[in-house]
Motif scaffolding. Structure first.
Motif, mmCIF file in Angstrom:
data_model
loop_
_atom_site.group_PDB
_atom_site.id
_atom_site.type_symbol
_atom_site.label_atom_id
_atom_site.label_comp_id
_atom_site.label_asym_id
_atom_site.label_seq_id
_atom_site.Cartn_x
_atom_site.Cartn_y
_atom_site.Cartn_z
ATOM 1 N N GLU A 176 0.869 -1.172 0.000
ATOM 2 C CA GLU A 176 0.000 0.000 0.000
ATOM 3 C C GLU A 176 0.903 1.217 0.000
ATOM 4 O O GLU A 176 1.882 1.271 0.750
ATOM 5 C CB GLU A 176 -0.892 0.038 1.237
ATOM 6 C CG GLU A 176 -1.800 1.246 1.284
ATOM 7 C CD GLU A 176 -2.655 1.310 2.539
ATOM 8 O OE1 GLU A 176 -3.029 2.428 2.915
ATOM 9 O OE2 GLU A 176 -2.938 0.265 3.140
ATOM 10 N N CYS A 177 0.584 2.178 -0.866
ATOM 11 C CA CYS A 177 1.435 3.368 -0.923
ATOM 12 C C CYS A 177 0.656 4.549 -1.472
ATOM 13 O O CYS A 177 -0.072 4.422 -2.458
ATOM 14 C CB CYS A 177 2.661 3.101 -1.800
ATOM 15 S SG CYS A 177 3.819 4.488 -1.791
ATOM 16 N N CYS A 186 1.931 6.689 -3.077
ATOM 17 C CA CYS A 186 2.519 6.954 -4.388
ATOM 18 C C CYS A 186 1.751 6.266 -5.518
ATOM 19 O O CYS A 186 1.973 6.569 -6.687
ATOM 20 C CB CYS A 186 3.983 6.536 -4.420
ATOM 21 S SG CYS A 186 4.265 4.764 -4.187
ATOM 22 N N PHE A 187 0.825 5.352 -5.187
ATOM 23 C CA PHE A 187 0.036 4.671 -6.202
ATOM 24 C C PHE A 187 -1.024 5.584 -6.810
ATOM 25 O O PHE A 187 -1.546 5.291 -7.884
ATOM 26 C CB PHE A 187 -0.657 3.429 -5.628
ATOM 27 C CG PHE A 187 0.271 2.333 -5.164
ATOM 28 C CD1 PHE A 187 1.580 2.244 -5.592
ATOM 29 C CD2 PHE A 187 -0.192 1.375 -4.281
ATOM 30 C CE1 PHE A 187 2.427 1.224 -5.164
ATOM 31 C CE2 PHE A 187 0.634 0.339 -3.850
ATOM 32 C CZ PHE A 187 1.942 0.265 -4.292
ATOM 33 N N THR A 188 -1.374 6.654 -6.106
ATOM 34 C CA THR A 188 -2.428 7.558 -6.568
ATOM 35 C C THR A 188 -1.997 9.009 -6.389
ATOM 36 O O THR A 188 -1.081 9.313 -5.621
ATOM 37 C CB THR A 188 -3.738 7.345 -5.788
ATOM 38 O OG1 THR A 188 -3.472 7.573 -4.401
ATOM 39 C CG2 THR A 188 -4.295 5.943 -5.983
#
Length: 126
Positions: free
Chosen positions: A64-65, A67-69
């Motif tokens: 989970e990050c 930085c993914f969105t």
């Protein structure tokens, strides 16, 4: 180790809640990063991660990050953004120290945020 920097045009406050974390390979770990928009306008941001040393990147797995969105913050808004990760048990024994670094970019011009009031008006009209 955790590092956070802003791109040259980014004005947000951006930092991790700790500089370092001792991890056990194979275990799920978490670090919280804080972002704060000190401006009087909504803004959009994107965090770009990097791992050093480079040979360790293949053994570092983010589950989970933030930085993914893209992150959208309203004027004065402050948020906590978790990153959850696992360091693979197969990490070479020679690697004793990893650094996860993020650079935060202002992408407001390319991805204009929607102000809360406008979103509420649209939702209220349904």
């Amino acid at each position: 180790q955790f590092m956070s920097t802003n791109a040259s045009d980014m004005v947000w406050d951006f930092y991790s809640t700790a500089d370092e974390l001792e991890v056990n390979p194979g275990a799920v770990n978490q670090m919280i990063f804080i972002a704060h928009n000190p401006t009087n306008r909504p803004m959009s941001a994107q965090a770009i991660p990097s791992i050093t040393p480079a040979e360790a990147a293949a053994y570092f797995h983010k589950t989970e990050c933030f930085c993914f969105t893209q992150q959208v913050l309203q004027p004065g808004e402050r948020i906590e953004m978790p990153v959850r990760f696992i360091v693979d048990r197969d990490l070479p024994a020679s690697v004793k120290h990893l650094t996860l670094a993020y650079t935060l970019f202002d992408i407001t011009a390319r991805h204009p945020p929607v102000a809360h009031a406008a979103v509420q008006d649209v939702q209220g009209a349904r």
